[in-house]
Design an enzyme around this catalytic site. Structure first.
Site, short mmCIF file in Angstrom:
data_model
loop_
_atom_site.label_atom_id
_atom_site.label_comp_id
_atom_site.label_asym_id
_atom_site.label_seq_id
_atom_site.Cartn_x
_atom_site.Cartn_y
_atom_site.Cartn_z
N GLU A 85 0.80 -1.08 -0.02
CA GLU A 85 -0.10 0.02 0.04
C GLU A 85 1.00 1.25 0.13
O GLU A 85 2.16 1.39 0.42
CB GLU A 85 -0.87 0.06 1.07
CG GLU A 85 -1.44 -1.28 1.90
CD GLU A 85 -2.06 -1.19 2.93
OE1 GLU A 85 -2.72 -2.23 3.28
OE2 GLU A 85 -1.84 -0.20 3.64
N CYS A 106 3.14 8.30 1.76
CA CYS A 106 3.56 7.33 2.72
C CYS A 106 3.82 6.06 2.08
O CYS A 106 3.06 5.37 1.38
CB CYS A 106 2.65 7.04 3.82
SG CYS A 106 2.64 5.69 5.11
N CYS A 113 5.34 -7.43 8.12
CA CYS A 113 6.66 -6.99 8.97
C CYS A 113 6.69 -8.00 9.97
O CYS A 113 5.74 -8.52 10.81
CB CYS A 113 6.24 -5.66 9.75
SG CYS A 113 7.09 -5.09 10.92
N CYS A 117 4.64 -5.66 16.38
CA CYS A 117 3.99 -4.75 17.51
C CYS A 117 2.52 -5.07 17.64
O CYS A 117 1.81 -5.41 16.70
CB CYS A 117 4.21 -3.37 17.05
SG CYS A 117 5.78 -2.98 16.76
N CYS A 120 -0.60 -3.27 15.64
CA CYS A 120 -0.51 -2.95 14.29
C CYS A 120 -0.92 -4.08 13.19
O CYS A 120 -0.62 -5.19 13.41
CB CYS A 120 1.18 -2.71 14.02
SG CYS A 120 1.67 -2.18 12.38
N CYS A 334 -1.34 1.66 8.57
CA CYS A 334 -0.77 0.68 7.82
C CYS A 334 -1.18 -0.73 7.83
O CYS A 334 -1.46 -1.26 8.99
CB CYS A 334 0.91 1.01 8.27
SG CYS A 334 1.29 0.34 9.97
#
Ligand code: SAH
Ligand code: SF4
Length: 348
Positions: A85, A106, A113, A117, A120, A334
């Site tokens: 994205e 962005c 990832c 976290c 997220c 995100c």
């Protein structure tokens, strides 16, 4: 897409004169050629050889959410069928870079990832792969093409941990900041990290004045350990040592990103500790009320609590912004859009 020196080396292998590198870069970045065929001043054999290995448009636009006046989110398909994205934010507040009224893009640096976290969406499905430098730079070229607008602020705050993709990040930064490339000023570029200490120290040596943002989200180890596994490896004290080193090499303020989560990190006591931490490295603080992620149980504090948190910082002399809500309605936090796409929850 290659850096100037990578391209020069490649051309030498093909027995081509050095000036071809300048010609090719001009086609890619200035004339925005979409295919090698357009490069009419290059020999055909060379074009064919390069076209096979280096596609100029490695990303395919799949979907846009949002409208011209609001935050627009582009879902892009990679050559291996995965998705990333890119989010274009018009007239963004002066959080990153110098002026307001700019177009901020962005960009993503990885698919998924690995840092997990707990608040997220990007971390929810784990890590798939690094983006190549070309895939990072293509997000900018494509966003400009799709919107007809020039990107003049860039933040590495999309999916992924940019500092875990260090080599490709540095190559991309070279393509983005060089005058033979996209020629975006380094001071208009912010790299955000969850706090990878060795790489922060390495990036401090990068020869341009790029900006650094830290996803802090907790001012002490106890709070941070609850929501960011990376803190077990690189605790707050080590992180701040690295940030002091950064300050000694760069002459811009670091931004501390701080998501406010009810019952986790949003008390006035947390604010007081955060104020001390921020002052110790002369950082500014960007407060972000938690953006709801489907499947996660965290809750955003009331507006009054967010404002109270901010005023503790302001009273302590720390410059703080409470981010205006942008893009909440289009899954702009995100990783959210891509997750829906991969789970089949998005209409084409
Ligand atoms: N991995 C890097 C770059 C991604 S930045 C980093 O963590 O800094 C993505 C930003 O969005 C980070 O500041 C992250 O903490 C924030 N973010 C993630 N989930 C969020 C949520 N649910 N609400 C608000 N911000 C979120
Ligand atoms: Fe990864 Fe950053 Fe999300 Fe943490 S906040 S999981 S490091 S993208």
């Amino acid at each position: 897409m290659l850096t100037h020196s990578q391209l020069a080396e490649l051309l030498e292998e093909h027995g081509q004169p050095a000036y071809r590198a300048t010609q090719i870069l001009d086609w890619i970045y200035k004339k925005r050629a979409r295919s090698w065929d357009e490069m009419s001043n290059l020999p055909e054999v060379l074009r064919d050889a390069l076209a096979e290995k280096y596609p100029l448009r490695p990303l395919k636009h799949t979907l846009t959410k949002g409208s011209k006046d609001t935050t627009r989110k582009f879902l892009l398909e990679l050559p291996d069928g995965r998705y990333v994205e890119t989010v274009l934010i018009p007239a963004s507040p002066a959080l990153y870079g110098e002026t307001s009224d700019r177009h901020t893009l962005c960009v993503s640096s990885q698919v998924g990832c690995a840092y997990g976290c707990k608040f997220c969406a990007s971390g929810l499905d784990g890590f798939s792969r690094n983006l190549t430098a070309a895939e990072i730079v293509s997000q900018i070229i494509l966003a400009e093409e799709l919107s007809g607008e020039k990107v003049n602020n860039l933040v590495f705050m999309g999916m992924g941990e940019p500092l875990a993709n260090f080599t490709n990040l540095c190559h991309a930064l070279e393509m983005i900041t060089s005058d033979w490339g996209l020629n975006i000023g380094a001071r208009r570029i912010t790299v955000s990290t969850s706090g990878l200490v060795p790489q922060i120290k390495k990036l401090a040596e990068f020869p341009r004045q790029i900006r650094l943002a830290i996803s802090l989200h907790g001012p002490d180890d106890e709070t941070r350990n609850k929501i960011m596994p990376v803190n077990k490896k690189f605790p707050v004290a080590d992180l701040f040592d690295a940030l002091r080193l950064w300050n000694s090499k760069k002459n811009q303020k670091i931004t501390l990103e701080y998501i406010l989560i009810e019952g986790v990190n949003a008390s006035v006591e947390h604010a007081a500790v955060l104020a001390k931490r921020a002052s110790s490295i002369k950082a500014k603080v960007n407060l972000i009320p938690y953006n709801t992620v489907e499947g996660l149980e965290w809750v955003r504090p009331s507006d009054a609590d967010c404002t109270r948190f901010k005023s503790v910082l302001s009273k302590a002399g720390v410059s703080a912004t409470l981010r205006l809500e942008k893009g909440h309605d289009i899954d702009a936090a995100c990783g959210q859009l891509r997750l829906k796409k991969e789970k089949g929850q998005l209409a084409e």
